[in-house]
Design an enzyme around this catalytic site. Structure first.
Site, mmCIF file in Angstrom:
data_model
loop_
_atom_site.group_PDB
_atom_site.id
_atom_site.type_symbol
_atom_site.label_atom_id
_atom_site.label_comp_id
_atom_site.label_asym_id
_atom_site.label_seq_id
_atom_site.Cartn_x
_atom_site.Cartn_y
_atom_site.Cartn_z
ATOM 1 N N THR A 44 59.330 20.051 -87.709
ATOM 2 C CA THR A 44 58.038 20.504 -88.222
ATOM 3 C C THR A 44 56.980 20.514 -87.134
ATOM 4 O OG1 THR A 44 58.561 19.685 -90.444
ATOM 5 C CG2 THR A 44 56.238 20.046 -89.935
ATOM 6 N N GLU A 67 59.059 23.190 -97.961
ATOM 7 C CA GLU A 67 59.276 21.784 -98.278
ATOM 8 C C GLU A 67 57.968 21.047 -98.466
ATOM 9 O OE1 GLU A 67 62.929 18.923 -97.049
ATOM 10 O OE2 GLU A 67 61.878 19.941 -95.430
ATOM 11 N N ASP A 233 48.748 13.074 -78.553
ATOM 12 C CA ASP A 233 47.688 14.039 -78.238
ATOM 13 C C ASP A 233 48.212 15.320 -77.591
ATOM 14 O OD1 ASP A 233 48.488 12.844 -75.925
ATOM 15 O OD2 ASP A 233 46.488 12.575 -75.079
ATOM 16 N N THR A 283 63.490 -12.293 -57.962
ATOM 17 C CA THR A 283 62.108 -12.638 -58.264
ATOM 18 C C THR A 283 61.573 -13.627 -57.234
ATOM 19 O OG1 THR A 283 60.653 -13.582 -59.951
ATOM 20 C CG2 THR A 283 62.896 -14.459 -59.849
ATOM 21 N N GLY A 286 59.146 -11.396 -52.579
ATOM 22 C CA GLY A 286 58.064 -10.727 -51.872
ATOM 23 C C GLY A 286 57.953 -9.237 -52.140
ATOM 24 N N LYS A 287 58.552 -8.755 -53.205
ATOM 25 C CA LYS A 287 58.500 -7.314 -53.495
ATOM 26 C C LYS A 287 57.074 -6.860 -53.777
ATOM 27 C CE LYS A 287 61.341 -7.485 -56.965
ATOM 28 N NZ LYS A 287 61.500 -8.947 -56.957
ATOM 29 N N GLU A 311 55.095 -5.209 -64.715
ATOM 30 C CA GLU A 311 55.388 -6.632 -64.857
ATOM 31 C C GLU A 311 54.110 -7.455 -64.766
ATOM 32 O OE1 GLU A 311 60.023 -7.214 -63.491
ATOM 33 O OE2 GLU A 311 58.469 -7.469 -61.975
ATOM 34 N N ARG A 444 63.834 -16.905 -46.533
ATOM 35 C CA ARG A 444 63.849 -15.516 -46.989
ATOM 36 C C ARG A 444 64.351 -14.605 -45.869
ATOM 37 N NH1 ARG A 444 58.791 -17.282 -49.225
ATOM 38 N NH2 ARG A 444 58.690 -17.045 -51.509
ATOM 39 N N LYS A 450 69.073 1.238 -45.119
ATOM 40 C CA LYS A 450 69.140 2.699 -45.144
ATOM 41 C C LYS A 450 67.811 3.261 -44.681
ATOM 42 C CE LYS A 450 69.792 6.533 -48.422
ATOM 43 N NZ LYS A 450 70.016 6.875 -49.853
ATOM 44 N N MET A 451 67.863 4.231 -43.775
ATOM 45 C CA MET A 451 66.646 4.909 -43.298
ATOM 46 C C MET A 451 67.047 6.341 -42.985
ATOM 47 S SD MET A 451 63.428 4.157 -42.784
ATOM 48 C CE MET A 451 62.047 5.120 -42.154
#
Length: 506
Positions: A44, A67, A233, A283, A286-287, A311, A444, A450-451
């Site tokens: 519809t 209908e 909308d 987690t 350092g992202k 997040e 850490r 990959k580059m």
């Protein structure tokens, strides 16, 4: 008269976002299109939007309802901001009400005569000079006719009558299952010139809407199922994915700063301007800091930046940036930065994508951060997430922007994630952040694995985080198994012995 071919059939642009792209131009003019779908698939809404987009282009339309009553349709469509009553007063929209009165079920004996109904449709079409007609739905019209042969004959009569008024028409019909028989009565699809299937499949407690053009008689179209969503909308929005005509900008050789001089050196001089970078880690590795420094470097360079957070909320990001000496509030005030936080569960993944594309189109950034993809993956099906990534990448690359995405590893020590496996092949660069245990101490590590199009540092380097941000140091020595998530320390003498064995083999 020459026979029509797929190349010379004239098409009507529907104006429905995404549909004209996958249909290679719209609906064939003067023909009937059958739209089938189960309850709640959006038939519809599509019927109404087909007429409304025509009105926006200066056309007029007729809505034949078998209908729902016109009153209910007007009320329901107000939720999309569509004022049907206004268009009726302006002579742009006219209803043909064939809906049954409550409690008054018709009794059909013998052949069902469609002449009065077709006369009303013809009169209404002539009255407003309609170029578009929507009929919703045939299932309600034929529900009291048990004879399939009569239904087929009546459909031919309807299709012929619609061609006589020289209008492009959409007819809807129900189906009982998402896959299987095309329509309820099994004859509708053979009569219509074109057939479109709407699906609303439940997979792992998540709904996934798709549209498929099953038949386009004598006309070309894109093959397969395409995801779509219905937004309050905007109405129907189809996501073309593989049919997208992404702008071919070529490949940029311009390097941009990542926000860390040490990381720039590891990447051979920084990121390429039109690249997509994936930062993966557990987690706390350092992202978000990497994203913050990436945004800060862009602001310092005069770039406009968008930070899509799924997040940490906006206030947390601003507070954290301040702790690392970066003023995101000032950047927002200077219109150099836009931070948008959404709970992944707040809406469907397709809706997130549409909103993100709208913001990108309006703000026109040079850098985009999405933190994190893992949070978004939880609200989507497997195919839905892949389609999201494909469309997102087309948007970022098509506009020559630099995108930095994050993904969360499943364990503290790393390991590959489902999110990472879905996007790793489509990214230009991958940065892994890992925890490394050395002599009972957690450290850490960072590696560029990959580059695309550039040489890069192959070493796994130790890094630290303080109130000035990230600092990348020397590579780890005598530690193996970091990337696999099983780091272990190897004694120096053992390393020397292995090196000697390797040299002897050479």
């Amino acid at each position: 008269m020459p026979e029509e071919t797929a190349e010379n059939i004239e098409k009507l642009e529907t104006g429905i976002p995404g549909f004209d792209l996958i249909s290679n131009g719209g609906l064939p003019i003067g023909r009937t299109t059958l739209v089938v779908g189960s309850a709640g698939s959006g038939k519809t809404v599509l019927c109404c939007q087909f007429l409304i987009e025509g009105i926006k282009r200066g056309e007029t339309g007729v809505y034949v309802s078998f209908e729902e009553s016109p009153k209910n349709i007007r009320r329901n469509m107000r939720g999309f901001g569509w004022d049907i009553a206004k268009w009726e007063k302006e002579g742009k929209w006219i209803f043909v009400d064939a809906s049954p009165e409550p409690g008054n079920n018709p009794y059909v004996s013998g052949n069902y005569d469609l002449s009065p109904l077709l006369a009303r449709i013809h009169y209404a079409s002539t009255q407003v000079k309609a170029s578009r007609i929507s009929m919703d739905s045939l299932g309600a019209l034929f529900s009291y006719i048990p004879d399939k042969s009569q239904i087929r004959d009546d459909l031919f009569i309807i299709a012929s009558a619609l061609r006589d008024v020289n209008a492009t028409a959409i007819l809807t019909s129900e189906r009982n299952h998402e896959y299987g028989d095309i329509s309820t009565h099994g004859v509708e699809e053979y009569v219509a010139d074109n057939v479109i299937i709407l699906r609303n499949v439940l997979i792992e407690e998540k709904r996934r809407r798709t549209l498929e053009i099953l038949k386009y008689r004598g006309s070309s179209h894109q093959q397969g199922e395409f995801p779509f969503t219905i937004i309050s909308d905007r109405g129907f929005v189809i996501i073309p994915l593989s049919a997208m005509a992404a702008e071919d900008r070529g490949s940029s050789t311009t390097r941009i700063r990542s926000g860390s001089s040490e990381l720039d050196k590891m990447c051979g001089g920084g990121f390429y301007r039109d690249s997509i970078i994936l930062a993966s880690g557990a987690t706390g590795t350092g992202k978000t800091l990497l994203c913050t420094q990436f945004i800060s470097a862009g602001i310092e360079n005069g770039d406009r930046c968008i930070y899509f957070a799924f997040e940490e909320n906006r206030h947390q990001l601003i507070r954290n940036a301040r702790g690392w000496g970066m003023d995101f509030l000032k950047a927002e005030a200077d219109e150099k930065l836009k931070i948008l936080f959404r709970y992944p569960e707040s809406t469907r993944l397709e809706n997130h994508l549409i909103r993100m594309q709208e913001v990108i189109q309006k703000f026109q950034p040079q850098r985009v951060v999405i933190d994190s993809l893992t949070a978004l993956e939880k609200v989507a099906t497997l195919n839905g997430f892949r389609e999201f990534i494909a469309s997102l990448n087309a948007t970022v690359r098509g506009k020559g922007m630099t995108g930095l995405y994050t993904a969360t590893a499943p364990t503290l020590l790393g390991g590959s994630s489902i999110t990472e496996s879905h996007i790793s092949t489509t990214t230009d660069s991958i940065i892994l952040l890992r925890y490394v245990e050395v002599y009972g101490e957690i450290k850490r590590g960072l590696a560029v694995i990959k580059m695309r199009g550039s040489t890069h540092d192959k070493q796994i380097r130790e890094f630290s985080i303080d109130d000035r941000g990230m600092h990348i140091g020397e590579s780890f020595r005598n530690v193996i198994g970091i990337l696999s998530g099983n780091p272990s320390y190897v004694d120096e003498s053992e390393v020397n012995r292995l090196n000697e064995m390797f040299q002897d083999e050479q």
